[in-house]
Design a protein around this motif. Structure first.
Motif, PDB file in Angstrom:
ATOM      1  N   ARG A  46      -2.673 -33.341 -51.068  1.00 53.88           N
ATOM      2  CA  ARG A  46      -3.387 -32.119 -51.442  1.00 53.88           C
ATOM      3  C   ARG A  46      -2.584 -30.872 -51.061  1.00 53.88           C
ATOM      4  NH1 ARG A  46      -5.191 -35.016 -54.561  1.00 53.88           N
ATOM      5  NH2 ARG A  46      -7.031 -36.238 -54.273  1.00 53.88           N
ATOM      6  N   SER A  58       1.662 -31.313 -56.414  1.00 56.00           N
ATOM      7  CA  SER A  58       0.401 -31.990 -56.098  1.00 56.00           C
ATOM      8  C   SER A  58      -0.602 -31.740 -57.213  1.00 56.00           C
ATOM      9  CB  SER A  58      -0.154 -31.483 -54.762  1.00 56.00           C
ATOM     10  OG  SER A  58      -0.470 -30.117 -54.852  1.00 56.00           O
ATOM     11  N   GLY A  59      -1.608 -32.596 -57.245  1.00 53.08           N
ATOM     12  CA  GLY A  59      -2.696 -32.415 -58.211  1.00 53.08           C
ATOM     13  C   GLY A  59      -2.397 -32.966 -59.587  1.00 53.08           C
TER      14      GLY A  59
END
Length: 88
Positions: A46, A58-59
């Motif tokens: 995260r 990220s993500g």
């Protein structure tokens, strides 16, 4: 050499311990990322605890036209390899 801060990703969270195949799989994923023009996110990541100025993906995958990609594989028993790829 990279022309700024490079995007950083990691496949370990998805691949797990593939022992001898890990380097080959990571190299193939690096080439795939170059050809698709996208950098995959780090699985289950995260945000970093500290801000070291790194561009950790990220993500979601991040679109990116890669000019140079580094695949760094560190294994048990000092079986280490670093490969540099660039698009044709």
């Amino acid at each position: 050499m990279f022309g700024g801060r490079p995007l950083i990703t990691a496949a370990k969270g998805v691949l797990g311990h593939t022992t001898g195949a890990a380097g080959a799989i990571e190299a193939a994923l690096t080439v795939l990322a170059i050809t698709q023009g996208t950098v995959p996110p780090i699985a289950n990541f995260r945000r970093a605890e500290h801000d070291w100025g790194l561009q950790l993906v990220s993500g979601r995958p991040r679109p990116h036209r890669t000019r140079l990609a580094l695949s760094n594989s560190v294994g048990f028993g000092r079986q280490n390899a670093v490969l540099v790829f660039r698009p044709f």
